[in-house]
Motif scaffolding. Structure first.
Motif, PDB file in Angstrom:
ATOM      1  N   LEU A  62      -0.592 -47.271 -13.189  1.00  0.00           N
ATOM      2  CA  LEU A  62      -0.655 -45.899 -12.683  1.00  0.00           C
ATOM      3  C   LEU A  62      -2.097 -45.390 -12.699  1.00  0.00           C
ATOM      4  O   LEU A  62      -2.519 -44.665 -11.807  1.00  0.00           O
ATOM      5  N   VAL A  63      -2.833 -45.748 -13.726  1.00  0.00           N
ATOM      6  CA  VAL A  63      -4.257 -45.407 -13.835  1.00  0.00           C
ATOM      7  C   VAL A  63      -5.001 -46.715 -14.096  1.00  0.00           C
ATOM      8  O   VAL A  63      -4.837 -47.322 -15.156  1.00  0.00           O
ATOM      9  N   VAL A  64      -5.787 -47.159 -13.155  1.00  0.00           N
ATOM     10  CA  VAL A  64      -6.453 -48.466 -13.255  1.00  0.00           C
ATOM     11  C   VAL A  64      -7.643 -48.395 -14.210  1.00  0.00           C
ATOM     12  O   VAL A  64      -8.458 -47.468 -14.141  1.00  0.00           O
ATOM     13  N   SER A  65      -7.724 -49.365 -15.120  1.00  0.00           N
ATOM     14  CA  SER A  65      -8.883 -49.470 -16.010  1.00  0.00           C
ATOM     15  C   SER A  65     -10.106 -49.892 -15.212  1.00  0.00           C
ATOM     16  O   SER A  65     -10.001 -50.517 -14.155  1.00  0.00           O
ATOM     17  N   LYS A  66     -11.270 -49.560 -15.768  1.00  0.00           N
ATOM     18  CA  LYS A  66     -12.521 -49.935 -15.112  1.00  0.00           C
ATOM     19  C   LYS A  66     -13.439 -50.615 -16.110  1.00  0.00           C
ATOM     20  O   LYS A  66     -13.320 -50.447 -17.326  1.00  0.00           O
ATOM     21  N   THR A  67     -14.356 -51.401 -15.612  1.00  0.00           N
ATOM     22  CA  THR A  67     -15.346 -52.052 -16.452  1.00  0.00           C
ATOM     23  C   THR A  67     -16.718 -51.837 -15.830  1.00  0.00           C
ATOM     24  O   THR A  67     -16.847 -51.525 -14.647  1.00  0.00           O
ATOM     25  N   TRP A  68     -17.760 -52.020 -16.647  1.00  0.00           N
ATOM     26  CA  TRP A  68     -19.120 -51.830 -16.159  1.00  0.00           C
ATOM     27  C   TRP A  68     -19.567 -53.011 -15.306  1.00  0.00           C
ATOM     28  O   TRP A  68     -19.124 -54.135 -15.494  1.00  0.00           O
ATOM     29  N   THR A  69     -20.460 -52.735 -14.393  1.00  0.00           N
ATOM     30  CA  THR A  69     -21.016 -53.804 -13.566  1.00  0.00           C
ATOM     31  C   THR A  69     -21.952 -54.693 -14.380  1.00  0.00           C
ATOM     32  O   THR A  69     -22.232 -55.813 -13.987  1.00  0.00           O
ATOM     33  N   LEU A  96     -10.587 -51.213 -23.114  1.00  0.00           N
ATOM     34  CA  LEU A  96      -9.407 -50.849 -22.330  1.00  0.00           C
ATOM     35  C   LEU A  96      -8.655 -49.679 -22.952  1.00  0.00           C
ATOM     36  O   LEU A  96      -7.870 -49.012 -22.284  1.00  0.00           O
ATOM     37  N   ALA A  97      -8.866 -49.434 -24.238  1.00  0.00           N
ATOM     38  CA  ALA A  97      -8.141 -48.378 -24.942  1.00  0.00           C
ATOM     39  C   ALA A  97      -8.591 -47.002 -24.466  1.00  0.00           C
ATOM     40  O   ALA A  97      -9.679 -46.833 -23.914  1.00  0.00           O
ATOM     41  N   GLY A  98      -7.725 -46.009 -24.689  1.00  0.00           N
ATOM     42  CA  GLY A  98      -8.087 -44.640 -24.359  1.00  0.00           C
ATOM     43  C   GLY A  98      -9.301 -44.195 -25.157  1.00  0.00           C
ATOM     44  O   GLY A  98      -9.484 -44.601 -26.307  1.00  0.00           O
ATOM     45  N   SER A  99     -10.118 -43.344 -24.562  1.00  0.00           N
ATOM     46  CA  SER A  99     -11.334 -42.889 -25.238  1.00  0.00           C
ATOM     47  C   SER A  99     -11.015 -42.112 -26.507  1.00  0.00           C
ATOM     48  O   SER A  99     -11.832 -42.024 -27.426  1.00  0.00           O
ATOM     49  N   TRP A 100      -9.813 -41.556 -26.590  1.00  0.00           N
ATOM     50  CA  TRP A 100      -9.380 -40.773 -27.741  1.00  0.00           C
ATOM     51  C   TRP A 100      -8.830 -41.643 -28.868  1.00  0.00           C
ATOM     52  O   TRP A 100      -8.635 -41.176 -29.994  1.00  0.00           O
ATOM     53  N   ASP A 101      -8.574 -42.908 -28.583  1.00  0.00           N
ATOM     54  CA  ASP A 101      -7.848 -43.774 -29.506  1.00  0.00           C
ATOM     55  C   ASP A 101      -8.762 -44.310 -30.616  1.00  0.00           C
ATOM     56  O   ASP A 101      -9.984 -44.355 -30.470  1.00  0.00           O
ATOM     57  N   LYS A 102      -8.148 -44.740 -31.709  1.00  0.00           N
ATOM     58  CA  LYS A 102      -8.891 -45.278 -32.864  1.00  0.00           C
ATOM     59  C   LYS A 102      -8.463 -46.729 -33.055  1.00  0.00           C
ATOM     60  O   LYS A 102      -7.604 -47.040 -33.876  1.00  0.00           O
ATOM     61  N   VAL A 103      -9.057 -47.615 -32.276  1.00  0.00           N
ATOM     62  CA  VAL A 103      -8.615 -49.007 -32.256  1.00  0.00           C
ATOM     63  C   VAL A 103      -9.636 -49.920 -32.920  1.00  0.00           C
ATOM     64  O   VAL A 103     -10.782 -49.546 -33.137  1.00  0.00           O
ATOM     65  N   GLY A 104      -9.181 -51.141 -33.245  1.00  0.00           N
ATOM     66  CA  GLY A 104     -10.066 -52.139 -33.818  1.00  0.00           C
ATOM     67  C   GLY A 104      -9.788 -52.372 -35.288  1.00  0.00           C
ATOM     68  O   GLY A 104      -8.723 -52.032 -35.817  1.00  0.00           O
ATOM     69  N   LEU A 105     -10.772 -52.952 -35.980  1.00  0.00           N
ATOM     70  CA  LEU A 105     -10.645 -53.265 -37.397  1.00  0.00           C
ATOM     71  C   LEU A 105     -10.810 -51.987 -38.207  1.00  0.00           C
ATOM     72  O   LEU A 105     -11.858 -51.353 -38.170  1.00  0.00           O
ATOM     73  N   GLN A 106      -9.769 -51.613 -38.959  1.00  0.00           N
ATOM     74  CA  GLN A 106      -9.805 -50.362 -39.712  1.00  0.00           C
ATOM     75  C   GLN A 106     -10.016 -50.572 -41.204  1.00  0.00           C
ATOM     76  O   GLN A 106     -10.553 -49.702 -41.880  1.00  0.00           O
TER      77      GLN A 106
END
Length: 424
Positions: free
Chosen positions: A190-197, A80-90
């Motif tokens: 405002l911008v709907v998230s998407k998931t893979w089929t 769900l995070a932005g493609s530019w973001d650095k999320v998760g276990l750091q």
């Protein structure tokens, strides 16, 4: 358990080696607290110094770090995070037995916050909304404050996890909390998230579903599968499924990106044995929208409010004495408001061009504000982290995280985490 602790305690009292003394505490954090209570006062290392090697505390049972991460990602998947973001276990402590029983929750991982974690510890994890490692670190020294923060976490065996925009996008996340400042009729992203089929791809680069179908009776089948396995390893992936179909064929499935599709075809064509009677079935995966998940929110108010009433509602919700306000061209504080578009943090890009009476965010550039007010939208700015931090308090006070961890982990809100800007 008690017998084992007693035996280990007896053994420890016979050694003066720091390595021998602390190793059991690191390797077996589940019994560290019991050990520390039983060690005699003559031990040369003080209790508080030893305690930092423990991943647990006396109050809660705790969970292995991988289970903690799994639960966090089950609530707010990282895709769900932005493609530019650095999320998760750091930051992850070494070893396979790191147990987390206390988490320090913060909006920003500053030196003051990591100092608090050490002083009030032990904490097995710091849950930092903003990722402390965003741009690559070239070294881990005492030269910069960010390097010092990370080295302190490593030295004290404190894991660091950051959800950032995954918490923004998730239903019930930061932006929905910000929208709860108002009585609304409707709230949509405002911008709907998407998931893979398909369930396998967890990253956007996995775009194709490839089936390689071969006869189950072919003598070269075993060697052929070995070849495909080696090709997959070279590409950094693996065979995702291997099954027998009802028509007597073997179906070998890959989920990969477009480049890997070409490499798989080349791999099959390089097969040196007699030709297999095979066929390719290649499908491009599509994404489907996730209702209620996504960037920002567009709120339709249940009843119209004046601009002043909207400002007061924001100040009350965020516990602020002041906000910054840009009034739309040819409007006033008495102008009526029916819609509010919002985005926690820095929302200029998400709010750009949105048709709403009010744009609410933490910070926005000067020219973005001018564009908005000339388009007929009021702008309310609250400073970046003021639009986010209250959500973290909500997670603690309403026991959202406590329930997520089944009551096995104590989540503590940082007292040193603050918005750096002040109005004087």
């Amino acid at each position: 358990m008690i017998v084992a602790v007693a035996a280990l305690t007896k053994a420890l009292t016979r050694t003066s080696s720091l390595a021998n003394l602390t190793a059991p505490l690191i390797r077996y954090p589940q019994i560290a607290s019991l050990l520390l209570r039983r060690l005699p006062s003559k031990m040369t290392m003080e209790f508080e110094i030893m305690k930092k090697f423990c991943s647990t505390d006396d109050g809660r049972e705790g969970l292995p770090i991988r289970e903690v991460v799994k639960k966090l990602e089950s609530w707010a998947p990282l895709h769900l995070a932005g493609s530019w973001d650095k999320v998760g276990l750091q930051v992850e402590p070494s070893g396979d037995s790191h147990i987390v029983s206390r988490i320090l929750l913060t909006n920003d991982l500053t030196e003051a916050v990591v100092g608090e974690a050490v002083e009030r510890g032990p904490f097995g994890m710091i849950l930092s909304y903003h990722p402390p490692i965003f741009r690559p670190l070239k070294s881990l020294t005492n030269r910069t404050w960010k390097e010092r923060v990370i080295t302190t976490c490593i030295e004290n065996r404190i894991a660091v996890y950051s959800p950032h925009t995954a918490w923004d996008a998730v239903a019930g996340g930061v932006n929905d909390w910000l929208a709860s400042a108002f009585v609304t009729e409707k709230v949509v992203p405002l911008v709907v998230s998407k998931t893979w089929t398909q369930p396998n791809p967890e990253e956007a680069k996995l775009t194709h579903h490839v089936d390689i179908v071969v006869p189950n009776t072919d003598e070269q089948l075993g060697s052929f599968i070995e070849l495909l396995t080696e090709c997959a390893e070279e590409m950094g992936t693996q065979i995702h499924d291997l099954r027998d179909a009802s028509d007597g064929t073997k179906v070998i499935t890959f989920v990969c990106d477009e480049e890997h599709v070409s490499r798989l075809v080349k791999c099959v064509n390089s097969w040196p044995m007699k030709p297999l009677h095979l066929q390719f079935r290649i499908n491009k995966l599509t994404q489907i929208p996730l209702p209620d998940f996504g960037e920002g929110r567009l709120c339709t108010l249940k009843e119209q409010l004046t601009l002043k009433e909207v400002v007061d509602a924001v100040k009350s919700h965020l516990h602020l004495h002041h906000v910054r306000l840009a009034v739309a061209k040819n409007h006033s504080l008495g102008s009526l408001v029916r819609s509010v578009a919002l985005c926690a943090g820095s929302g200029a890009s998400v709010l750009a061009g949105v048709d709403a009476d009010v744009l609410l965010t933490g910070e926005m550039g000067h020219h973005d504000i001018l564009e908005a007010v000339h388009r007929g939208s009021h702008v309310i700015l609250c400073d970046h982290s003021n639009t986010e931090r209250g959500f973290l308090h909500h997670l603690v006070e309403d026991k959202v995280l406590d329930n997520l961890f089944d009551g096995l982990i104590e989540v503590v809100m940082s007292t040193h985490d603050k918005e750096p800007l002040h109005v004087l």
